[in-house]
Design a protein around this motif. Structure first.
Motif, PDB file in Angstrom:
ATOM      1  N   GLU A   1      10.939  12.850  -0.081  1.00 41.43           N
ATOM      2  CA  GLU A   1       9.863  12.670  -1.058  1.00 41.43           C
ATOM      3  C   GLU A   1       8.531  12.375  -0.390  1.00 41.43           C
ATOM      4  OE1 GLU A   1       9.808  13.175  -4.225  1.00 41.43           O
ATOM      5  OE2 GLU A   1      11.938  13.490  -4.618  1.00 41.43           O
ATOM      6  N   GLY A   2       8.615  11.858   0.808  1.00 38.19           N
ATOM      7  CA  GLY A   2       7.377  11.546   1.507  1.00 38.19           C
ATOM      8  C   GLY A   2       7.630  10.909   2.844  1.00 38.19           C
ATOM      9  N   VAL A   3       6.553  10.776   3.604  1.00 39.08           N
ATOM     10  CA  VAL A   3       6.594  10.154   4.922  1.00 39.08           C
ATOM     11  C   VAL A   3       5.447   9.147   4.991  1.00 39.08           C
ATOM     12  CG1 VAL A   3       6.480  10.540   7.413  1.00 39.08           C
ATOM     13  CG2 VAL A   3       7.490  12.305   5.945  1.00 39.08           C
TER      14      VAL A   3
ATOM     15  N   GLU B   1       0.826  -1.200   0.000  1.00 36.64           N
ATOM     16  CA  GLU B   1       0.000   0.000   0.000  1.00 36.64           C
ATOM     17  C   GLU B   1       0.868   1.262   0.000  1.00 36.64           C
ATOM     18  OE1 GLU B   1      -2.911   0.551  -0.637  1.00 36.64           O
ATOM     19  OE2 GLU B   1      -3.501   2.451   0.280  1.00 36.64           O
ATOM     20  N   LEU B   2       1.970   1.241   0.765  1.00 37.75           N
ATOM     21  CA  LEU B   2       2.888   2.393   0.759  1.00 37.75           C
ATOM     22  C   LEU B   2       3.490   2.575  -0.637  1.00 37.75           C
ATOM     23  CD1 LEU B   2       4.619   1.920   4.233  1.00 37.75           C
ATOM     24  CD2 LEU B   2       3.084   3.788   3.577  1.00 37.75           C
ATOM     25  N   LYS B   3       3.824   1.470  -1.293  1.00 34.28           N
ATOM     26  CA  LYS B   3       4.355   1.564  -2.660  1.00 34.28           C
ATOM     27  C   LYS B   3       3.315   2.199  -3.582  1.00 34.28           C
ATOM     28  CE  LYS B   3       6.673   0.953  -6.459  1.00 34.28           C
ATOM     29  NZ  LYS B   3       7.678   1.944  -6.841  1.00 34.28           N
ATOM     30  N   ARG B   4       2.040   1.818  -3.431  1.00 33.31           N
ATOM     31  CA  ARG B   4       0.986   2.393  -4.250  1.00 33.31           C
ATOM     32  C   ARG B   4       0.846   3.898  -3.991  1.00 33.31           C
ATOM     33  NH1 ARG B   4      -4.045   4.037  -4.430  1.00 33.31           N
ATOM     34  NH2 ARG B   4      -4.170   4.032  -2.157  1.00 33.31           N
ATOM     35  N   LEU B   5       0.891   4.271  -2.704  1.00 31.51           N
ATOM     36  CA  LEU B   5       0.684   5.680  -2.342  1.00 31.51           C
ATOM     37  C   LEU B   5       1.825   6.580  -2.819  1.00 31.51           C
ATOM     38  CD1 LEU B   5      -0.675   5.107   1.277  1.00 31.51           C
ATOM     39  CD2 LEU B   5      -1.939   6.180  -0.602  1.00 31.51           C
ATOM     40  N   PHE B   6       3.042   6.016  -2.901  1.00 28.34           N
ATOM     41  CA  PHE B   6       4.193   6.834  -3.314  1.00 28.34           C
ATOM     42  C   PHE B   6       4.704   6.412  -4.691  1.00 28.34           C
ATOM     43  CE2 PHE B   6       4.113   7.103   1.346  1.00 28.34           C
ATOM     44  CZ  PHE B   6       4.140   8.482   1.512  1.00 28.34           C
ATOM     45  N   ALA B   7       3.823   5.830  -5.488  1.00 27.84           N
ATOM     46  CA  ALA B   7       4.228   5.299  -6.798  1.00 27.84           C
ATOM     47  C   ALA B   7       4.748   6.390  -7.729  1.00 27.84           C
ATOM     48  CB  ALA B   7       3.060   4.564  -7.453  1.00 27.84           C
ATOM     49  N   ASP B   8       4.277   7.625  -7.540  1.00 27.98           N
ATOM     50  CA  ASP B   8       4.700   8.705  -8.442  1.00 27.98           C
ATOM     51  C   ASP B   8       6.036   9.329  -8.035  1.00 27.98           C
ATOM     52  OD1 ASP B   8       3.623   9.743  -6.066  1.00 27.98           O
ATOM     53  OD2 ASP B   8       3.074  11.633  -7.033  1.00 27.98           O
ATOM     54  N   ARG B   9       6.622   8.865  -6.952  1.00 29.99           N
ATOM     55  CA  ARG B   9       7.890   9.429  -6.498  1.00 29.99           C
ATOM     56  C   ARG B   9       9.045   8.497  -6.853  1.00 29.99           C
ATOM     57  NH1 ARG B   9       7.033  14.318  -3.464  1.00 29.99           N
ATOM     58  NH2 ARG B   9       4.789  14.640  -3.705  1.00 29.99           N
ATOM     59  N   ASN B  10      10.159   9.083  -7.242  1.00 31.04           N
ATOM     60  CA  ASN B  10      11.341   8.301  -7.568  1.00 31.04           C
ATOM     61  C   ASN B  10      12.184   8.117  -6.311  1.00 31.04           C
ATOM     62  OD1 ASN B  10      13.486   7.093  -8.886  1.00 31.04           O
ATOM     63  ND2 ASN B  10      14.460   9.078  -9.304  1.00 31.04           N
ATOM     64  N   ILE B  11      11.863   7.115  -5.526  1.00 31.40           N
ATOM     65  CA  ILE B  11      12.523   6.893  -4.221  1.00 31.40           C
ATOM     66  C   ILE B  11      13.858   6.165  -4.423  1.00 31.40           C
ATOM     67  CG2 ILE B  11      12.260   5.846  -1.922  1.00 31.40           C
ATOM     68  CD1 ILE B  11      10.079   7.925  -2.522  1.00 31.40           C
ATOM     69  N   THR B  12      14.931   6.683  -3.815  1.00 27.39           N
ATOM     70  CA  THR B  12      16.221   5.976  -3.881  1.00 27.39           C
ATOM     71  C   THR B  12      16.580   5.299  -2.560  1.00 27.39           C
ATOM     72  OG1 THR B  12      17.499   7.924  -3.191  1.00 27.39           O
ATOM     73  CG2 THR B  12      17.125   7.630  -5.567  1.00 27.39           C
ATOM     74  N   LYS B  13      15.943   5.734  -1.476  1.00 27.23           N
ATOM     75  CA  LYS B  13      16.296   5.172  -0.180  1.00 27.23           C
ATOM     76  C   LYS B  13      15.147   5.345   0.815  1.00 27.23           C
ATOM     77  CE  LYS B  13      20.729   4.927   0.119  1.00 27.23           C
ATOM     78  NZ  LYS B  13      22.179   5.231   0.306  1.00 27.23           N
ATOM     79  N   ILE B  14      15.001   4.367   1.690  1.00 24.61           N
ATOM     80  CA  ILE B  14      14.026   4.460   2.783  1.00 24.61           C
ATOM     81  C   ILE B  14      14.793   4.695   4.077  1.00 24.61           C
ATOM     82  CG2 ILE B  14      12.386   3.122   4.168  1.00 24.61           C
ATOM     83  CD1 ILE B  14      11.414   1.842   1.531  1.00 24.61           C
ATOM     84  N   LEU B  15      14.345   5.689   4.848  1.00 25.90           N
ATOM     85  CA  LEU B  15      14.984   6.009   6.132  1.00 25.90           C
ATOM     86  C   LEU B  15      14.004   5.729   7.259  1.00 25.90           C
ATOM     87  CD1 LEU B  15      17.400   7.377   7.692  1.00 25.90           C
ATOM     88  CD2 LEU B  15      16.185   9.544   7.382  1.00 25.90           C
TER      89      LEU B  15
END
Lengths: 200, 200
Positions: free
Chosen positions: B153-155, B46-60
């Motif tokens: 990019e997001g939280v 679900e988190l992947k779906r919600l942030f699908a439009d962002r180009n994420i390089t790392k999760i903190l």
């Protein structure tokens, strides 16, 4: 396939690991602090292959650096992870399994607890950790499973420092231990690592 | 689909969560201490779906209870996880981003560090945590990304205690925050929880 995963891990240790004096190996760029999840997923798949004949109901690890590899592996086992907590003692729940684990890295004994709600005599437990050196952490986790009445089905480790003896002690005691890479020697001066290769 | 995941999480909070006095919600049977990995995998998707439009390089995230959900989510993003460490101060690496996070749960300020090797100005970071209450932990992680020069990019959060205000403060500051469940009220005496449902 198994050979490939072990070879990839050995290459990663050689290329990205940092050997420091006092037999310290830092793999914090892919295994703890930063966790290279797509890579660790390969380790998780390999652990599933190695313990495919066991009916695992729960994976047990210890905070903090065991949680990543345990959760990724659990994706392949389809079971919950329980992580043992280092307790401050002050807010301790009475309904816990309690053990003590000596940390050579920090030269101190940690009180470690697992809530009794999350481990029982019906559990078939795979213990997973990122590192195995002298074996104190794994012995503590085994003690917790023993208190619960559950069964230790196996122990899976990413990197074993074979020369520190903890792994061989567990094998001698009859535990079904698989380490994905075993280091038999390492040298900070020459920056070299010698791996052990066992027959399966 | 999104509605389903949120509904499943709300049901899990109602059925398995324990409300204690002082606005404490324990979800240690599926989110921390014990991590129901097959269930948390649904949250990760679900988190992947919600942030699908962002180009994420790392999760903190931050140790210890954020690591599980962060690593499971990272399986869907295909990126590494970095977890901030609570530092004892004694063995502190000089090459770290450093911040301080106040913990209301333990009434103390923790020194928190991330090695500079693992976050840079080229990183597009998704911050993930299991819980959001007053927002101190997330603000500390945002501060660390700011020091690195990278982009938040997001939280993404599993459970937000909306009535404690940390989430709304972050939204007001313009952060792209998604909480999979938001609790607006809870009552230990009657054991009831009221959820907030926002338009997406």
């Amino acid at each position: 396939m198994e050979g490939l995963t072990m070879k990839l891990l050995e290459e990663k240790i050689v290329n990205d690991g940092v050997i420091k004096s006092g037999n310290v190996l830092k793999v914090d760029s892919f295994l703890n602090h930063q966790i290279d999840v797509p890579f660790v997923a390969e380790l998780g798949k390999e652990l599933k292959r190695l313990f495919a004949d066991r009916n695992i109901t729960k994976i047990l690890t210890i905070e903090a650096s065991g949680i990543g590899i345990a959760c990724v592996a659990a994706m392949y086992f389809g079971v919950p992870v329980v992580f043992a907590k280092k307790s401050s003692g002050s807010n301790m729940d009475k309904d816990v399994y309690f053990t003590q684990i000596y940390s050579y890295t920090h030269s101190k004994t940690n009180d470690v607890v697992v809530s009794k709600r999350f481990l029982s005599k019906n559990d078939h437990v795979l213990i997973i950790d990122d590192f195995l050196a002298n074996g104190c952490a794994l012995e503590g986790l085994i003690d917790i499973v023993r208190q619960s009445g559950g069964t230790v089905e196996g122990v899976g480790v990413a990197v074993e420092k074979g020369f520190q003896g903890g792994g061989d002690k567990l094998r001698k005691a009859g535990y079904n231990l698989h380490s994905l890479a075993i280091i038999d020697k390492m040298d900070a001066k020459t920056n070299t690592v010698v791996f052990r290769h066992e027959e399966e």
